[in-house]
Design a protein around this motif. Structure first.
Motif, PDB file in Angstrom:
ATOM      1  N   UNK A   1       1.257  -1.235   0.007  1.00 15.32           N
ATOM      2  CA  UNK A   1      -0.359  -0.215   0.446  1.00 15.32           C
ATOM      3  C   UNK A   1       1.087   1.267  -0.144  1.00 15.32           C
ATOM      4  N   UNK A   2       0.816   2.367  -0.764  1.00 18.73           N
ATOM      5  CA  UNK A   2       1.445   3.331  -0.619  1.00 18.73           C
ATOM      6  C   UNK A   2       0.030   4.339  -0.986  1.00 18.73           C
ATOM      7  N   UNK A   3       0.847   5.059   0.458  1.00 19.32           N
ATOM      8  CA  UNK A   3      -0.112   6.378   0.797  1.00 19.32           C
ATOM      9  C   UNK A   3       0.608   7.985   0.347  1.00 19.32           C
ATOM     10  N   UNK A   4       0.037   8.927  -0.411  1.00 21.94           N
ATOM     11  CA  UNK A   4       0.483  10.185  -0.083  1.00 21.94           C
ATOM     12  C   UNK A   4       0.573  10.535   0.770  1.00 21.94           C
ATOM     13  N   UNK A   5       1.610  11.245   1.310  1.00 23.41           N
ATOM     14  CA  UNK A   5       1.179  11.848   3.302  1.00 23.41           C
ATOM     15  C   UNK A   5       0.899  12.889   2.399  1.00 23.41           C
ATOM     16  N   UNK A   6       0.939  13.870   0.945  1.00 26.27           N
ATOM     17  CA  UNK A   6       0.697  15.390   1.361  1.00 26.27           C
ATOM     18  C   UNK A   6      -1.025  14.720   1.123  1.00 26.27           C
ATOM     19  N   UNK A   7      -1.800  13.937   0.753  1.00 32.20           N
ATOM     20  CA  UNK A   7      -2.887  14.614   0.434  1.00 32.20           C
ATOM     21  C   UNK A   7      -3.682  13.861   2.178  1.00 32.20           C
ATOM     22  N   UNK A   8      -3.319  13.378   2.873  1.00 36.40           N
ATOM     23  CA  UNK A   8      -3.795  12.540   3.804  1.00 36.40           C
ATOM     24  C   UNK A   8      -3.675  13.873   4.977  1.00 36.40           C
ATOM     25  N   UNK A   9      -2.708  14.443   5.121  1.00 41.23           N
ATOM     26  CA  UNK A   9      -2.504  15.542   5.641  1.00 41.23           C
ATOM     27  C   UNK A   9      -3.357  16.809   5.377  1.00 41.23           C
TER      28      UNK A   9
END
Length: 88
Positions: free
Chosen positions: A4-12
């Motif tokens: 699983x890859x998570x876009x940290x900027x989008x989560x923030x």
């Protein structure tokens, strides 16, 4: 195996938006503050509030009987402006 890859900027971004929504909901709960709420919101004692800004003619307040009340939105706006005016 699953990756699983998570876009940290989008989560923030999503977190900040949700926090902003929750803050607006909490602020909407109060129409006005009393002196206890003012002390809590400013993290100041009553004496410090009086010395710092209570007698500023721009500070919104109303005395009802023996108790002071402060319109929540206007008071918050005043406090933000007052803080920015303070010397560094």
């Amino acid at each position: 195996m699953v990756s699983v890859q998570v876009d940290e900027r989008q989560v923030m971004k999503l977190c900040r938006e949700r926090i902003s929504e929750l803050v607006k909901e909490v602020e909407a709960e109060y129409v006005f503050w009393d002196s206890a709420e003012l002390k809590k919101r400013t993290c100041m004692s009553w004496n410090t509030i009086q010395e710092a800004f209570f007698f500023d003619p721009r500070f919104p307040k109303r005395k009802v009987g023996s108790k002071w009340y402060f319109p929540a939105r206007e008071t918050r706006a005043f406090l933000e402006q007052w803080l920015m005016e303070q010397p560094k």
